[in-house]
Design an enzyme around this catalytic site. Structure first.
Site, PDB file in Angstrom:
ATOM      1  N   PHE A  12      -1.576 -56.261 -37.779  1.00  0.00           N
ATOM      2  CA  PHE A  12      -0.469 -55.631 -37.583  1.00  0.00           C
ATOM      3  C   PHE A  12       0.546 -56.319 -38.860  1.00  0.00           C
ATOM      4  CE2 PHE A  12       4.164 -56.030 -35.210  1.00  0.00           C
ATOM      5  CZ  PHE A  12       4.735 -55.228 -35.585  1.00  0.00           C
ATOM      6  N   ILE A  13       1.098 -58.128 -38.010  1.00  0.00           N
ATOM      7  CA  ILE A  13       1.765 -58.420 -39.742  1.00  0.00           C
ATOM      8  C   ILE A  13       0.996 -59.277 -40.802  1.00  0.00           C
ATOM      9  CG2 ILE A  13       2.776 -60.500 -39.610  1.00  0.00           C
ATOM     10  CD1 ILE A  13       3.145 -61.086 -36.121  1.00  0.00           C
ATOM     11  N   THR A 134       3.277 -69.030 -32.616  1.00  0.00           N
ATOM     12  CA  THR A 134       4.338 -67.546 -31.744  1.00  0.00           C
ATOM     13  C   THR A 134       5.222 -68.872 -30.688  1.00  0.00           C
ATOM     14  OG1 THR A 134       4.044 -66.668 -29.693  1.00  0.00           O
ATOM     15  CG2 THR A 134       2.008 -68.212 -30.802  1.00  0.00           C
ATOM     16  N   ASP A 135       6.227 -68.474 -30.668  1.00  0.00           N
ATOM     17  CA  ASP A 135       7.082 -68.929 -29.891  1.00  0.00           C
ATOM     18  C   ASP A 135       6.333 -69.211 -28.487  1.00  0.00           C
ATOM     19  OD1 ASP A 135       7.040 -66.432 -28.302  1.00  0.00           O
ATOM     20  OD2 ASP A 135       9.616 -66.452 -28.685  1.00  0.00           O
ATOM     21  N   TYR A 160      -3.535 -67.388 -24.137  1.00  0.00           N
ATOM     22  CA  TYR A 160      -3.399 -67.273 -25.615  1.00  0.00           C
ATOM     23  C   TYR A 160      -2.157 -68.176 -26.269  1.00  0.00           C
ATOM     24  CZ  TYR A 160      -0.818 -65.644 -29.662  1.00  0.00           C
ATOM     25  OH  TYR A 160       0.214 -65.112 -30.088  1.00  0.00           O
ATOM     26  N   LYS A 164      -3.296 -70.666 -28.995  1.00  0.00           N
ATOM     27  CA  LYS A 164      -2.122 -70.853 -30.597  1.00  0.00           C
ATOM     28  C   LYS A 164      -1.549 -72.107 -30.534  1.00  0.00           C
ATOM     29  CE  LYS A 164      -1.029 -68.309 -33.364  1.00  0.00           C
ATOM     30  NZ  LYS A 164      -1.388 -68.013 -33.956  1.00  0.00           N
ATOM     31  N   ARG A 224      12.099 -61.354 -23.858  1.00  0.00           N
ATOM     32  CA  ARG A 224      11.406 -61.450 -24.920  1.00  0.00           C
ATOM     33  C   ARG A 224      12.662 -61.091 -26.410  1.00  0.00           C
ATOM     34  NH1 ARG A 224       8.798 -62.939 -21.783  1.00  0.00           N
ATOM     35  NH2 ARG A 224       6.396 -62.861 -21.354  1.00  0.00           N
ATOM     36  N   PRO A 292      -0.447 -62.062 -14.486  1.00  0.00           N
ATOM     37  CA  PRO A 292      -0.477 -63.352 -14.333  1.00  0.00           C
ATOM     38  C   PRO A 292       0.389 -64.327 -14.506  1.00  0.00           C
ATOM     39  CG  PRO A 292      -2.211 -62.301 -14.092  1.00  0.00           C
ATOM     40  CD  PRO A 292      -1.575 -61.648 -14.461  1.00  0.00           C
ATOM     41  N   HIS A 294       4.045 -64.659 -15.913  1.00  0.00           N
ATOM     42  CA  HIS A 294       4.407 -63.819 -17.085  1.00  0.00           C
ATOM     43  C   HIS A 294       6.082 -64.891 -17.076  1.00  0.00           C
ATOM     44  CE1 HIS A 294       6.097 -59.887 -17.779  1.00  0.00           C
ATOM     45  NE2 HIS A 294       6.345 -60.911 -18.823  1.00  0.00           N
TER      46      HIS A 294
HETATM   47  P1  NAD Z   1      -2.846 -58.388 -34.845  1.00  0.00           P
HETATM   48  O1  NAD Z   1      -4.346 -58.732 -33.152  1.00  0.00           O
HETATM   49  O2  NAD Z   1      -2.740 -56.994 -34.989  1.00  0.00           O
HETATM   50  O3  NAD Z   1      -4.068 -58.970 -35.600  1.00  0.00           O
HETATM   51  C1  NAD Z   1      -5.026 -59.862 -35.988  1.00  0.00           C
HETATM   52  C2  NAD Z   1      -5.886 -59.764 -36.428  1.00  0.00           C
HETATM   53  O4  NAD Z   1      -6.701 -60.976 -36.804  1.00  0.00           O
HETATM   54  C3  NAD Z   1      -6.566 -58.209 -37.040  1.00  0.00           C
HETATM   55  O5  NAD Z   1      -7.091 -57.474 -38.197  1.00  0.00           O
HETATM   56  C4  NAD Z   1      -8.208 -58.896 -36.841  1.00  0.00           C
HETATM   57  O6  NAD Z   1      -8.581 -58.286 -36.955  1.00  0.00           O
HETATM   58  C5  NAD Z   1      -7.951 -60.176 -37.239  1.00  0.00           C
HETATM   59  N1  NAD Z   1      -9.221 -61.326 -36.734  1.00  0.00           N
HETATM   60  C6  NAD Z   1      -9.113 -61.595 -35.560  1.00  0.00           C
HETATM   61  N2  NAD Z   1     -10.579 -63.195 -35.278  1.00  0.00           N
HETATM   62  C7  NAD Z   1     -10.478 -62.850 -37.014  1.00  0.00           C
HETATM   63  C8  NAD Z   1     -11.014 -64.017 -36.600  1.00  0.00           C
HETATM   64  N3  NAD Z   1     -11.906 -64.703 -36.363  1.00  0.00           N
HETATM   65  N4  NAD Z   1     -11.527 -63.381 -38.462  1.00  0.00           N
HETATM   66  C9  NAD Z   1     -10.916 -62.754 -39.480  1.00  0.00           C
HETATM   67  N5  NAD Z   1     -10.350 -61.924 -38.886  1.00  0.00           N
HETATM   68  C10 NAD Z   1      -9.761 -62.476 -36.935  1.00  0.00           C
HETATM   69  O7  NAD Z   1      -2.003 -59.898 -34.386  1.00  0.00           O
HETATM   70  P2  NAD Z   1      -0.223 -59.464 -34.845  1.00  0.00           P
HETATM   71  O8  NAD Z   1       0.288 -59.574 -33.699  1.00  0.00           O
HETATM   72  O9  NAD Z   1      -0.934 -59.664 -36.167  1.00  0.00           O
HETATM   73  O10 NAD Z   1      -0.095 -61.338 -35.379  1.00  0.00           O
HETATM   74  C11 NAD Z   1      -1.119 -61.953 -36.559  1.00  0.00           C
HETATM   75  C12 NAD Z   1      -0.778 -63.636 -35.953  1.00  0.00           C
HETATM   76  O11 NAD Z   1       0.612 -63.301 -35.787  1.00  0.00           O
HETATM   77  C13 NAD Z   1      -1.508 -63.730 -35.329  1.00  0.00           C
HETATM   78  O12 NAD Z   1      -2.091 -65.080 -35.300  1.00  0.00           O
HETATM   79  C14 NAD Z   1      -0.326 -63.999 -33.635  1.00  0.00           C
HETATM   80  O13 NAD Z   1      -0.597 -64.926 -33.229  1.00  0.00           O
HETATM   81  C15 NAD Z   1       0.953 -64.272 -35.329  1.00  0.00           C
HETATM   82  N6  NAD Z   1       2.313 -64.113 -33.935  1.00  0.00           N
HETATM   83  C16 NAD Z   1       2.436 -62.691 -33.630  1.00  0.00           C
HETATM   84  C17 NAD Z   1       3.403 -61.815 -33.298  1.00  0.00           C
HETATM   85  C18 NAD Z   1       3.526 -60.443 -32.435  1.00  0.00           C
HETATM   86  O14 NAD Z   1       5.018 -60.384 -31.848  1.00  0.00           O
HETATM   87  N7  NAD Z   1       2.974 -59.472 -32.872  1.00  0.00           N
HETATM   88  C19 NAD Z   1       4.598 -63.069 -32.689  1.00  0.00           C
HETATM   89  C20 NAD Z   1       4.375 -64.385 -33.159  1.00  0.00           C
HETATM   90  C21 NAD Z   1       3.359 -64.446 -33.925  1.00  0.00           C
HETATM   91  O1  DAU Z   2       6.092 -64.142 -28.427  1.00  0.00           O
HETATM   92  C1  DAU Z   2       5.045 -63.984 -29.408  1.00  0.00           C
HETATM   93  C2  DAU Z   2       4.690 -63.053 -28.650  1.00  0.00           C
HETATM   94  O2  DAU Z   2       4.353 -61.371 -28.525  1.00  0.00           O
HETATM   95  C3  DAU Z   2       2.901 -62.734 -29.808  1.00  0.00           C
HETATM   96  O3  DAU Z   2       3.012 -64.499 -29.959  1.00  0.00           O
HETATM   97  C4  DAU Z   2       2.215 -62.349 -29.152  1.00  0.00           C
HETATM   98  O4  DAU Z   2       0.751 -61.906 -30.297  1.00  0.00           O
HETATM   99  C5  DAU Z   2       2.799 -61.111 -28.705  1.00  0.00           C
HETATM  100  O5  DAU Z   2       1.983 -60.419 -28.305  1.00  0.00           O
HETATM  101  C6  DAU Z   2       3.665 -60.926 -28.043  1.00  0.00           C
HETATM  102  O6  DAU Z   2       3.686 -61.346 -26.623  1.00  0.00           O
HETATM  103  P1  DAU Z   2       4.170 -60.553 -25.301  1.00  0.00           P
HETATM  104  O7  DAU Z   2       3.144 -61.026 -24.120  1.00  0.00           O
HETATM  105  O8  DAU Z   2       5.862 -61.587 -25.394  1.00  0.00           O
HETATM  106  O9  DAU Z   2       3.639 -59.388 -25.845  1.00  0.00           O
HETATM  107  P2  DAU Z   2       3.655 -57.902 -25.351  1.00  0.00           P
HETATM  108  O10 DAU Z   2       3.548 -56.132 -26.375  1.00  0.00           O
HETATM  109  O11 DAU Z   2       2.187 -57.934 -24.233  1.00  0.00           O
HETATM  110  O12 DAU Z   2       4.637 -57.540 -24.267  1.00  0.00           O
HETATM  111  C7  DAU Z   2       6.121 -57.614 -24.480  1.00  0.00           C
HETATM  112  C8  DAU Z   2       6.923 -57.786 -22.593  1.00  0.00           C
HETATM  113  O13 DAU Z   2       6.767 -56.838 -22.239  1.00  0.00           O
HETATM  114  C9  DAU Z   2       6.280 -59.300 -21.677  1.00  0.00           C
HETATM  115  O14 DAU Z   2       6.918 -60.052 -21.061  1.00  0.00           O
HETATM  116  C10 DAU Z   2       5.039 -58.636 -20.913  1.00  0.00           C
HETATM  117  C11 DAU Z   2       5.793 -56.540 -21.123  1.00  0.00           C
HETATM  118  N1  DAU Z   2       5.167 -56.122 -20.673  1.00  0.00           N
HETATM  119  C12 DAU Z   2       3.507 -55.361 -22.008  1.00  0.00           C
HETATM  120  C13 DAU Z   2       3.520 -54.714 -21.187  1.00  0.00           C
HETATM  121  C14 DAU Z   2       2.149 -54.218 -22.255  1.00  0.00           C
HETATM  122  C15 DAU Z   2       4.714 -54.705 -19.169  1.00  0.00           C
HETATM  123  O15 DAU Z   2       5.706 -54.674 -18.554  1.00  0.00           O
HETATM  124  N2  DAU Z   2       4.198 -53.699 -20.005  1.00  0.00           N
HETATM  125  C16 DAU Z   2       2.899 -53.879 -21.067  1.00  0.00           C
HETATM  126  O16 DAU Z   2       2.080 -52.518 -20.616  1.00  0.00           O
END
Ligand code: NAD
Ligand code: DAU
Length: 356
Positions: A12-13, A134-135, A160, A164, A224, A292, A294
């Site tokens: 994604f990012i 991540t935060d 997770y 991290k 969040r 769990p 949360h």
């Molecule tokens: P994502 O799960 O969408 O994408 C992760 C990517 O990493 C995928 O394309 C996957 O194929 C690749 N990957 C996984 N394991 C791998 C490996 N061993 N070698 C090479 N590639 C591999 O994740 P995202 O949401 O894009 O997050 C990206 C980064 O940002 C992560 O490190 C995550 O911890 C951090 N982050 C995410 C969020 C969020 O809200 N999504 C917020 C803060 C930080």
């Molecule tokens: O804070 C940064 C993090 O944000 C990143 O490091 C993670 O990679 C990213 O996945 C995200 O983690 P969260 O657990 O906060 O995101 P998620 O979208 O899974 O959930 C957001 C909130 O919504 C959380 O409080 C759980 C809740 N939730 C989530 C899902 C999937 C629900 O209530 N229902 C759901 O089905």
């Protein structure tokens, strides 16, 4: 123009970052991605004829492959997005999180160190290893607690977050021990186009369009701090260019929302964009068994990056969420590709036993 080895760039990012980096001519990019369930190369299809973009399928934990790529492409930076990123999956099967987030990052650091030590002094000084974190490493806040700062002690609560946190510590250690020029960013929840629909916002959009229940964990009052993904990408590029080596930067949306309010907002947008007579999408909202451990609340104090680098989020939640919903409505090909059998199995695994 500089070249960066971007890991996890099919997620994604990472993919949003690469699209921006190429469209804005920030960087030449080599994208190393293992292509796990969370990735989608379709996202990057528009770069297929771009001679300054290269994709390599592989694992960040493969030191030989990473060392080969570093020798081959001589990048000026590594930006490490690669990770297992979903908290619920880390609760059901944590092993993969240790493998990629801890061992993988460690191996990537090792390959980077060997590469960096052999560079000329000038290239050594230019080089950066930017680790995207991540935060969640800071743990959970109560309603009145001050937001996370860069010096808030780490207190990860999920597998997770623990994985991290461990990776962040290794990055820090490589700066202090070996002088590797590292930077770490700790960001809050991202949302926007191209997010895999296991995460709250895309899951709710797609379930609603299918008239399926909209699962809200617990009482829906967990908070969040939501940031539009493009704002995160801009912040990463700024830190890469101007961040002080060895330092960490918090990045946040200044946008705290309870989950139930996020879901209500998505439903209201869908009521406008895809109206149904005698039906409101919010009628699909369903409170289910909680996650769990949360975490109650995340909030980021991003005054350091604002003050030192002049960054602040540009998108507001109303316009960002509207753009996001519109993107999912207009990209059914992408959506159908990611909703494979494996995705359906995940929904079954995570939600079947949650009915309350
Ligand atoms: P994502 O799960 O969408 O994408 C992760 C990517 O990493 C995928 O394309 C996957 O194929 C690749 N990957 C996984 N394991 C791998 C490996 N061993 N070698 C090479 N590639 C591999 O994740 P995202 O949401 O894009 O997050 C990206 C980064 O940002 C992560 O490190 C995550 O911890 C951090 N982050 C995410 C969020 C969020 O809200 N999504 C917020 C803060 C930080
Ligand atoms: O804070 C940064 C993090 O944000 C990143 O490091 C993670 O990679 C990213 O996945 C995200 O983690 P969260 O657990 O906060 O995101 P998620 O979208 O899974 O959930 C957001 C909130 O919504 C959380 O409080 C759980 C809740 N939730 C989530 C899902 C999937 C629900 O209530 N229902 C759901 O089905």
């Amino acid at each position: 123009m500089f070249t960066a080895l971007v890991t996890g760039g099919a997620g994604f990012i990472g993919a949003n970052f690469i699209l921006l980096a190429r469209n804005k001519q920030w960087l030449n990019v080599v994208n190393l991605d293992k292509l796990t369930y969370a990735s989608n190369l379709q996202t990057l299809a528009e770069l297929q004829d771009d001679i300054n973009y290269h994709f390599v399928r592989g694992d960040i934990g493969n030191v030989e492959l990473v060392s080969y790529l570093l020798e081959q492409y001589q990048p000026d930076a590594i930006i490490n997005f690669a990770a297992e990123s979903h908290v619920d999956r880390s609760i059901l099967s944590p092993q993969e999180f240790i493998q990629t987030n801890v061992s993988g990052t460690f191996n990537l650091l090792e390959a980077s160190r060997f590469y960096w030590q052999k560079l000329s002094l000038q290239k050594q000084q230019q080089f950066r290893f930017l680790h995207v974190s991540t935060d969640e490493v800071y743990g959970s806040l109560n309603l009145k607690d001050p937001a996370f700062r860069e010096d808030t002690p780490y207190a990860p609560n999920s597998p997770y977050a623990a994985s991290k946190a461990a990776s962040d510590h290794f990055v820090r250690a490589y700066y202090h021990t070996y002088g590797l020029p590292t930077l770490t960013t700790n960001c809050s929840n991202n949302y926007g186009p191209r997010q895999f629909p296991e995460k709250l916002i895309p899951l709710i959009i797609l379930n609603a369009l299918d008239y399926k229940p909209l699962p809200i964990y617990g009482d829906g009052q967990n908070i969040r701090d939501w940031l539009y993904v493009i704002d995160h990408c801009e912040a990463i590029y700024l830190v890469l260019q101007q961040g002080k080596i060895g330092e960490t930067y918090n990045i946040g949306g200044l946008n705290e929302r309870a989950n139930v309010n996020v879901v209500e907002k998505i439903c209201a947008i869908l009521d406008e964009l895809v109206p149904k007579s005698d039906f409101n999408y919010s009628s699909l909202m369903t409170f289910v068994k909680d996650r769990p451990g949360h975490d109650k609340r995340y909030a980021i104090d991003c005054s350091k990056i604002k003050r030192d680098l002049g960054w602040q989020p540009q998108e507001n939640f109303d316009s960002g969420l509207l753009k996001t919903v519109q993107w999912y409505l207009s990209n059914s090909y992408w959506v159908n590709q990611v909703r494979s059998g494996a995705y359906k199995n995940w929904l079954k695994q995570n939600y079947e036993n949650r009915k309350s």
